[in-house]
Enzyme design. Sequence first.
Site, short mmCIF file in Angstrom:
data_model
loop_
_atom_site.label_atom_id
_atom_site.label_comp_id
_atom_site.label_asym_id
_atom_site.label_seq_id
_atom_site.Cartn_x
_atom_site.Cartn_y
_atom_site.Cartn_z
N LYS A 40 -24.80 44.26 -35.01
CA LYS A 40 -25.31 44.54 -36.36
C LYS A 40 -26.11 43.35 -36.89
O LYS A 40 -27.12 43.52 -37.57
CB LYS A 40 -24.17 44.93 -37.31
CG LYS A 40 -23.64 46.34 -37.03
CD LYS A 40 -22.51 46.77 -37.96
CE LYS A 40 -22.09 48.21 -37.64
NZ LYS A 40 -20.98 48.70 -38.46
N LYS B 156 -23.84 70.15 -32.28
CA LYS B 156 -24.83 69.32 -32.97
C LYS B 156 -26.07 70.15 -33.33
O LYS B 156 -26.63 69.98 -34.41
CB LYS B 156 -25.21 68.12 -32.10
CG LYS B 156 -24.16 67.00 -32.14
CD LYS B 156 -24.58 65.81 -31.29
CE LYS B 156 -23.59 64.66 -31.39
NZ LYS B 156 -24.01 63.63 -32.35
N GLY C 246 -23.14 60.20 -40.46
CA GLY C 246 -24.53 60.61 -40.70
C GLY C 246 -24.65 61.97 -41.36
O GLY C 246 -25.50 62.18 -42.24
N GLY D 289 -29.44 59.80 -36.66
CA GLY D 289 -28.00 59.88 -36.38
C GLY D 289 -27.33 60.90 -37.29
O GLY D 289 -26.12 60.84 -37.54
N ARG E 260 -29.98 43.08 -38.08
CA ARG E 260 -30.36 42.50 -39.38
C ARG E 260 -31.47 41.46 -39.22
O ARG E 260 -32.43 41.43 -39.98
CB ARG E 260 -29.15 41.82 -40.04
CG ARG E 260 -28.18 42.77 -40.69
CD ARG E 260 -27.18 41.97 -41.51
NE ARG E 260 -26.17 42.80 -42.13
CZ ARG E 260 -25.36 42.40 -43.11
NH1 ARG E 260 -25.43 41.15 -43.55
NH2 ARG E 260 -24.46 43.22 -43.63
N HIS F 282 -10.30 44.77 -34.88
CA HIS F 282 -10.78 45.17 -36.21
C HIS F 282 -9.63 45.27 -37.21
O HIS F 282 -9.72 44.77 -38.33
CB HIS F 282 -11.52 46.52 -36.12
CG HIS F 282 -12.85 46.42 -35.42
ND1 HIS F 282 -13.67 47.50 -35.22
CD2 HIS F 282 -13.49 45.37 -34.85
CE1 HIS F 282 -14.77 47.12 -34.59
NE2 HIS F 282 -14.68 45.84 -34.34
P1 NDP Z 1 -20.92 58.46 -34.39
O1 NDP Z 1 -20.16 58.07 -33.19
O2 NDP Z 1 -20.52 59.70 -35.09
O3 NDP Z 1 -22.46 58.55 -33.96
C1 NDP Z 1 -23.49 58.63 -34.88
C2 NDP Z 1 -24.77 59.01 -34.23
O4 NDP Z 1 -25.24 58.01 -33.34
C3 NDP Z 1 -24.73 60.24 -33.32
O5 NDP Z 1 -24.62 61.40 -34.06
C4 NDP Z 1 -26.05 60.11 -32.58
O6 NDP Z 1 -27.13 60.64 -33.33
C5 NDP Z 1 -26.25 58.60 -32.55
N1 NDP Z 1 -26.20 58.14 -31.17
C6 NDP Z 1 -25.12 57.86 -30.42
N2 NDP Z 1 -25.49 57.49 -29.19
C7 NDP Z 1 -26.84 57.53 -29.16
C8 NDP Z 1 -27.82 57.26 -28.17
N3 NDP Z 1 -27.47 56.84 -26.95
N4 NDP Z 1 -29.11 57.42 -28.50
C9 NDP Z 1 -29.48 57.82 -29.73
N5 NDP Z 1 -28.60 58.10 -30.70
C10 NDP Z 1 -27.30 57.96 -30.41
O7 NDP Z 1 -20.95 57.22 -35.43
P2 NDP Z 1 -20.08 56.98 -36.72
O8 NDP Z 1 -20.50 57.91 -37.77
O9 NDP Z 1 -18.65 56.87 -36.35
O10 NDP Z 1 -20.53 55.47 -37.11
C11 NDP Z 1 -21.63 55.19 -37.95
C12 NDP Z 1 -21.47 53.76 -38.50
O11 NDP Z 1 -20.30 53.68 -39.31
C13 NDP Z 1 -21.35 52.65 -37.47
O12 NDP Z 1 -22.11 51.56 -37.88
C14 NDP Z 1 -19.88 52.30 -37.47
O13 NDP Z 1 -19.64 50.95 -37.13
C15 NDP Z 1 -19.49 52.57 -38.89
N6 NDP Z 1 -18.07 52.97 -39.03
C16 NDP Z 1 -17.35 52.44 -40.06
C17 NDP Z 1 -16.02 52.81 -40.25
C18 NDP Z 1 -15.25 52.27 -41.40
O14 NDP Z 1 -14.04 52.48 -41.48
N7 NDP Z 1 -15.86 51.59 -42.32
C19 NDP Z 1 -15.36 53.78 -39.37
C20 NDP Z 1 -16.23 54.30 -38.32
C21 NDP Z 1 -17.53 53.89 -38.18
P3 NDP Z 1 -27.62 62.19 -33.27
O15 NDP Z 1 -27.11 62.79 -34.55
O16 NDP Z 1 -29.11 62.10 -33.24
O17 NDP Z 1 -27.03 62.79 -32.06
C1 GO6 Z 2 -13.47 51.56 -37.51
C2 GO6 Z 2 -9.82 52.88 -35.22
C3 GO6 Z 2 -8.76 53.72 -35.59
C4 GO6 Z 2 -9.78 52.27 -33.98
C5 GO6 Z 2 -15.01 49.00 -39.78
C6 GO6 Z 2 -8.72 52.49 -33.09
C7 GO6 Z 2 -16.44 49.16 -37.84
C8 GO6 Z 2 -16.17 48.60 -39.05
C9 GO6 Z 2 -13.79 48.82 -41.82
O1 GO6 Z 2 -14.15 54.15 -35.24
O2 GO6 Z 2 -12.47 49.90 -34.42
O3 GO6 Z 2 -6.63 54.74 -35.00
O4 GO6 Z 2 -14.82 48.42 -40.99
O5 GO6 Z 2 -6.62 53.56 -32.62
O6 GO6 Z 2 -16.99 47.65 -39.60
C10 GO6 Z 2 -12.31 52.67 -35.57
C11 GO6 Z 2 -13.15 51.47 -36.03
C12 GO6 Z 2 -10.92 52.65 -36.21
C13 GO6 Z 2 -12.97 53.97 -35.93
C14 GO6 Z 2 -12.41 50.20 -35.76
C15 GO6 Z 2 -14.42 50.50 -38.01
C16 GO6 Z 2 -14.17 49.93 -39.25
C17 GO6 Z 2 -15.57 50.11 -37.32
C18 GO6 Z 2 -7.71 53.94 -34.72
C19 GO6 Z 2 -7.68 53.33 -33.46
C20 GO6 Z 2 -6.58 55.36 -36.23
#
Ligand code: NDP
Ligand code: GO6
Length: 321
Positions: A146, A52, A24, A18, A150, A278
């Site tokens: 998730k 990409k 990633g 990813g 796990r 969320h």
């Molecule tokens: P992205 O949407 O950017 O996707 C990450 C990667 O997933 C892609 O680059 C791709 O890998 C891979 N992928 C997607 N679809 C497929 C598929 N069908 N088959 C194979 N690979 C696929 O993810 P994020 O970076 O947003 O999210 C990563 C993690 O972070 C998640 O667990 C999410 O829940 C979490 N998260 C947490 C947030 C927070 O605020 N704490 C906010 C947003 C996300 P490739 O590079 O190979 O194309």
């Molecule tokens: C972030 C988002 C932002 C959603 C987490 C809708 C998993 C997590 C903190 O992808 O759905 O506006 O923990 O209109 O465990 C998204 C998600 C945030 C981004 C939440 C997330 C956080 C995913 C938006 C919106 C800014």
Amino acid sequence: MSCRPDMATKSIKVLVVGGTGYFGRRIVTASLAHGYKTFVLQRPELGLDADKVQLLLSFKKQGAILVEGSFSDHRSLVDAVKQVDVVICTMSGVHFRSHNLLLQLKLVEAIKEAGNVKRFLPSEFGMDPARMGHALEPGRVTFDEKMTVRKAIEAAKIPYTYVAGACFAGYFVGNLSQMVTLFPPKEKVLIYGDGNTKVVYMDEDDIATYTIKTIDDPRTLNKTVHLRPLENTLSQRELVEKWENLCGKKLEKISISADDFLASMKGMDFAGQVGVGHFYHIYYEGCLTNFEIGEEAGEEASKLYPDVKYIRVDELLKLYL
Ligand code: NDP
Ligand code: GO6
């Protein structure tokens, strides 16, 4: 050539699955910056996604090794993971009714068969799914998937680390935690409830740095590492106040009750409904901070690695001035 004392650890090989994703790509950069031999999965499904492909090529230029492999080819995943010591998966979360997170079960199968991987970090990096058993539909699918991953990891006895606990700054800080936009509001800001619930904010690059720190650390083996650095743990009101101080302007604050906020889910698309759920857990329930770390097999990242200088919320907000 002089031999550095950390040579042994630096010979660790890391595979990022990813690696072109939002988070990633930062893991790839952090792994390279730590001097690890860094492998990045190159999926044939990228096809004509030139952005990409260019990103993968830039990783190669920085010293990464691209490994061809596909989730629809078990052999290719086994061959990929056989080349490394650590696998970090940053598979996308659940947004458009697709179940990408469950694709990780294929990776678990491959790691189990290969038998050589010393640490696996599945795609987590948010709310701790082990604490989200009560989560609302439809957003709970993120945590359910998730947890399914796990359980498969633990059943296969694969050594793991789960990194959880912080909001990505890019989605939660600059917009003062407003939904639908990533830029600061100009006049009015929606305050969730009393606005006093503590929330953890962290720069994505810092999350990647802490994540990379855990991979060869015996203290984090088979544990959840929580991100909760003191100075970046603040309420929404504190976040808004920091912004007001920086730009020298007061915003009109409009409080929204939990019931009204949840009712706003109606009529939204799937991603919006997931987001509202969320935000509810984070800002009304306080799911990131309403428990003590260390009760059950947990560690706190900034305590484990006090040398990491994480970016403070003030600095993050300044980017939006
Ligand atoms: P992205 O949407 O950017 O996707 C990450 C990667 O997933 C892609 O680059 C791709 O890998 C891979 N992928 C997607 N679809 C497929 C598929 N069908 N088959 C194979 N690979 C696929 O993810 P994020 O970076 O947003 O999210 C990563 C993690 O972070 C998640 O667990 C999410 O829940 C979490 N998260 C947490 C947030 C927070 O605020 N704490 C906010 C947003 C996300 P490739 O590079 O190979 O194309
Ligand atoms: C972030 C988002 C932002 C959603 C987490 C809708 C998993 C997590 C903190 O992808 O759905 O506006 O923990 O209109 O465990 C998204 C998600 C945030 C981004 C939440 C997330 C956080 C995913 C938006 C919106 C800014």
